[in-house]
Design a protein around this motif. Structure first.
Motif, PDB file in Angstrom:
ATOM      1  N   UNK A  40       0.787  -1.278   0.179  1.00  0.00           N
ATOM      2  CA  UNK A  40       0.183  -0.029  -0.084  1.00  0.00           C
ATOM      3  C   UNK A  40       0.845   1.258   0.071  1.00  0.00           C
ATOM      4  N   UNK A  41       0.419   2.333  -0.710  1.00  0.00           N
ATOM      5  CA  UNK A  41       1.002   3.568  -0.771  1.00  0.00           C
ATOM      6  C   UNK A  41       0.281   4.706  -0.286  1.00  0.00           C
ATOM      7  N   UNK A  42       0.689   5.443   0.787  1.00  0.00           N
ATOM      8  CA  UNK A  42      -0.133   6.348   1.308  1.00  0.00           C
ATOM      9  C   UNK A  42       0.523   7.720   0.967  1.00  0.00           C
ATOM     10  N   UNK A  43      -0.350   8.508   0.542  1.00  0.00           N
ATOM     11  CA  UNK A  43       0.210   9.731   0.194  1.00  0.00           C
ATOM     12  C   UNK A  43      -0.095  10.933   1.169  1.00  0.00           C
ATOM     13  N   UNK A  44       1.057  11.579   1.430  1.00  0.00           N
ATOM     14  CA  UNK A  44       1.157  12.909   2.307  1.00  0.00           C
ATOM     15  C   UNK A  44       1.600  14.045   1.613  1.00  0.00           C
ATOM     16  N   UNK A  45       0.872  15.070   1.800  1.00  0.00           N
ATOM     17  CA  UNK A  45       1.407  16.430   1.160  1.00  0.00           C
ATOM     18  C   UNK A  45       1.766  17.523   2.275  1.00  0.00           C
ATOM     19  N   UNK A  46       2.898  17.830   1.973  1.00  0.00           N
ATOM     20  CA  UNK A  46       3.405  18.984   2.818  1.00  0.00           C
ATOM     21  C   UNK A  46       3.678  20.303   2.393  1.00  0.00           C
ATOM     22  N   UNK A  47       3.120  21.262   3.021  1.00  0.00           N
ATOM     23  CA  UNK A  47       3.121  22.747   2.076  1.00  0.00           C
ATOM     24  C   UNK A  47       3.271  23.958   3.062  1.00  0.00           C
ATOM     25  N   UNK A  48       4.508  24.317   3.290  1.00  0.00           N
ATOM     26  CA  UNK A  48       4.895  25.561   3.867  1.00  0.00           C
ATOM     27  C   UNK A  48       4.141  25.712   5.284  1.00  0.00           C
ATOM     28  N   UNK A  49       4.256  24.777   6.130  1.00  0.00           N
ATOM     29  CA  UNK A  49       3.788  24.770   7.485  1.00  0.00           C
ATOM     30  C   UNK A  49       2.335  23.775   7.454  1.00  0.00           C
TER      31      UNK A  49
END
Length: 109
Positions: free
Chosen positions: A25-34
């Protein structure tokens, strides 16, 4: 010298290993300037999985979990992954070391 039968068997075994890795399984996480999205990252407990982290912001980020002993720094606009062999059931804190206000939780169940 390797016979054709042995070579075929080795090829089939190696293809099976690749197929199992692709089934992870691939779990996607987004990080964006805080900001970390999602704020609650649900993952399978006691199973292998990949966390794919994308930095869609304008500044570097560092995905970090002290409890899970994992960290990954990413430049702006980059994507990388961390493979977890297994995680015990529970809740684990995650933060962005470059943006202390950015927090999330990994929930393994």
């Amino acid at each position: 010298m390797i016979s054709r039968l042995s070579l075929s068997a080795l090829l089939l075994l190696s293809l099976g290993a690749v197929a199992r890795a692709d089934d992870m399984p691939v779990i996607k996480v987004e990080m964006r300037d805080g900001v970390i999205v999602p704020a609650v990252i649900e993952v399978p407990a006691n199973a292998r999985f990949k966390l794919e982290i994308s930095n869609t912001g304008q500044s570097p980020v560092e995905f970090e979990s002290l409890e899970l002993k994992r960290e990954k720094a990413l430049a702006a606009g980059s994507t990388s992954a961390i493979v977890f062999r297994t995680v015990d059931p529970g809740t684990y804190d995650v933060f962005d070391d470059f943006h202390p206000e950015a927090k999330a939780k990994i929930v393994a169940k």
